[in-house]
Design a protein around this motif. Structure first.
Motif, mmCIF file in Angstrom:
data_model
loop_
_atom_site.group_PDB
_atom_site.id
_atom_site.type_symbol
_atom_site.label_atom_id
_atom_site.label_comp_id
_atom_site.label_asym_id
_atom_site.label_seq_id
_atom_site.Cartn_x
_atom_site.Cartn_y
_atom_site.Cartn_z
ATOM 1 N N THR A 267 13.853 52.610 28.273
ATOM 2 C CA THR A 267 13.362 53.965 28.475
ATOM 3 C C THR A 267 14.005 54.550 29.720
ATOM 4 N N TYR A 268 14.559 55.739 29.567
ATOM 5 C CA TYR A 268 15.196 56.476 30.650
ATOM 6 C C TYR A 268 14.302 57.674 30.954
ATOM 7 N N THR A 269 13.648 57.658 32.116
ATOM 8 C CA THR A 269 12.781 58.764 32.503
ATOM 9 C C THR A 269 13.645 59.810 33.188
ATOM 10 N N PRO B 5 24.736 49.165 19.785
ATOM 11 C CA PRO B 5 24.337 48.597 18.487
ATOM 12 C C PRO B 5 23.189 47.597 18.621
ATOM 13 N N GLY B 6 22.161 47.816 17.807
ATOM 14 C CA GLY B 6 21.001 46.926 17.801
ATOM 15 C C GLY B 6 19.973 47.234 18.879
ATOM 16 N N GLU B 7 20.233 48.248 19.720
ATOM 17 C CA GLU B 7 19.288 48.591 20.777
ATOM 18 C C GLU B 7 18.758 50.007 20.564
ATOM 19 N N SER B 8 17.626 50.303 21.211
ATOM 20 C CA SER B 8 16.957 51.589 21.006
ATOM 21 C C SER B 8 16.705 52.289 22.337
ATOM 22 N N PRO B 9 17.629 53.112 22.786
ATOM 23 C CA PRO B 9 17.383 53.866 24.018
ATOM 24 C C PRO B 9 16.430 55.036 23.770
ATOM 25 N N VAL B 10 15.529 55.246 24.737
ATOM 26 C CA VAL B 10 14.560 56.338 24.669
ATOM 27 C C VAL B 10 14.783 57.232 25.882
ATOM 28 N N PHE B 11 15.049 58.513 25.633
ATOM 29 C CA PHE B 11 15.162 59.498 26.701
ATOM 30 C C PHE B 11 13.802 60.169 26.824
ATOM 31 N N ASP B 12 13.082 59.859 27.892
ATOM 32 C CA ASP B 12 11.731 60.375 28.117
ATOM 33 C C ASP B 12 11.812 61.539 29.096
ATOM 34 N N PHE B 13 11.579 62.742 28.579
ATOM 35 C CA PHE B 13 11.686 63.957 29.385
ATOM 36 C C PHE B 13 10.324 64.420 29.909
ATOM 37 N N ARG C 285 24.300 59.649 18.332
ATOM 38 C CA ARG C 285 23.712 58.790 17.303
ATOM 39 C C ARG C 285 22.762 57.760 17.911
ATOM 40 N N GLY C 286 21.574 57.623 17.280
ATOM 41 C CA GLY C 286 20.682 56.500 17.557
ATOM 42 C C GLY C 286 19.787 56.631 18.769
ATOM 43 N N LEU C 287 19.571 57.848 19.275
ATOM 44 C CA LEU C 287 18.745 58.038 20.462
ATOM 45 C C LEU C 287 17.349 58.514 20.075
ATOM 46 N N ALA C 288 16.358 58.127 20.862
ATOM 47 C CA ALA C 288 15.013 58.694 20.737
ATOM 48 C C ALA C 288 14.843 59.662 21.896
ATOM 49 N N ILE C 289 14.488 60.898 21.576
ATOM 50 C CA ILE C 289 14.334 61.942 22.580
ATOM 51 C C ILE C 289 12.874 62.373 22.540
ATOM 52 N N THR C 290 12.157 62.114 23.643
ATOM 53 C CA THR C 290 10.709 62.285 23.618
ATOM 54 C C THR C 290 10.198 63.150 24.767
ATOM 55 N N ARG C 291 9.042 63.757 24.526
ATOM 56 C CA ARG C 291 8.188 64.384 25.526
ATOM 57 C C ARG C 291 8.851 65.500 26.341
ATOM 58 N N ALA C 292 9.814 66.215 25.747
ATOM 59 C CA ALA C 292 10.416 67.357 26.437
ATOM 60 C C ALA C 292 9.406 68.491 26.496
ATOM 61 N N CYS D 280 18.801 60.144 15.132
ATOM 62 C CA CYS D 280 18.067 60.365 16.367
ATOM 63 C C CYS D 280 16.620 60.674 16.000
ATOM 64 N N ARG D 281 15.714 60.311 16.884
ATOM 65 C CA ARG D 281 14.289 60.562 16.665
ATOM 66 C C ARG D 281 13.801 61.507 17.751
ATOM 67 N N PHE D 282 13.099 62.549 17.342
ATOM 68 C CA PHE D 282 12.561 63.543 18.271
ATOM 69 C C PHE D 282 11.045 63.524 18.165
ATOM 70 N N SER D 283 10.376 63.398 19.309
ATOM 71 C CA SER D 283 8.908 63.414 19.307
ATOM 72 C C SER D 283 8.391 63.938 20.626
#
Length: 135
Positions: A54-56, A79-87, A107-114, A132-135
């Motif tokens: 998780t990257y805050t 590859p095989g990892e799941s980075p999360v960008f927590d805004f 490709r392959g990023l989770a972008i959250t809480r913007a 990419c996943r947005f939540s």
């Protein structure tokens, strides 16, 4: 072998330099939030691999540099990892990522809480955002 499979195969085999060559540029690995802000220094053909975790992030990431049709800029999950960008640290009403550059593959990023949109593409063209996943 398709480009992405060749890239993943070389990377998993530990040959990062050869993996980057399959995409036509230099390879940069990101494992800290501070390194994310180095996106301003990329050039056409570069590949940025983001390690899992998780990257805050406390401000909007502005992606303004452009690739070319022949040398796209790649921002990819390792590859095989799941980075999360927590805004969650950004102010209310602020976007997570603003993409104005051209010829990006993200490709392959989770972008959250913007505070506003997770990502906005404004003026940029020929960009590919996938898995990419947005939540």
């Amino acid at each position: 072998m398709p480009l992405n499979r060749a890239f993943d195969h070389l990377l998993r085999a530990g040959d990062a330099a050869a993996a980057a060559k399959t995409l036509g540029g230099a390879l940069k690995e990101i494992s800290t939030t501070e390194e994310l802000y180095s996106l301003a220094k990329v050039v056409a053909g570069d590949t940025i691999l983001v390690r899992g975790g998780t990257y805050t992030i406390s401000s909007t990431l502005s992606i303004t540099k452009s690739g070319t049709p022949e040398k796209k800029i790649h921002l990819l999950a390792w590859p095989g990892e799941s980075p999360v960008f927590d805004f969650s640290g950004t102010a209310s009403g602020k976007r997570g990522i603003t993409l104005t550059g051209n010829h990006w593959v993200i490709r392959g990023l989770a972008i959250t809480r913007a505070g506003d949109n997770g990502m906005i593409i404004s003026g940029g063209a020929y960009n590919l955002i996938e898995n990419c996943r947005f939540s």
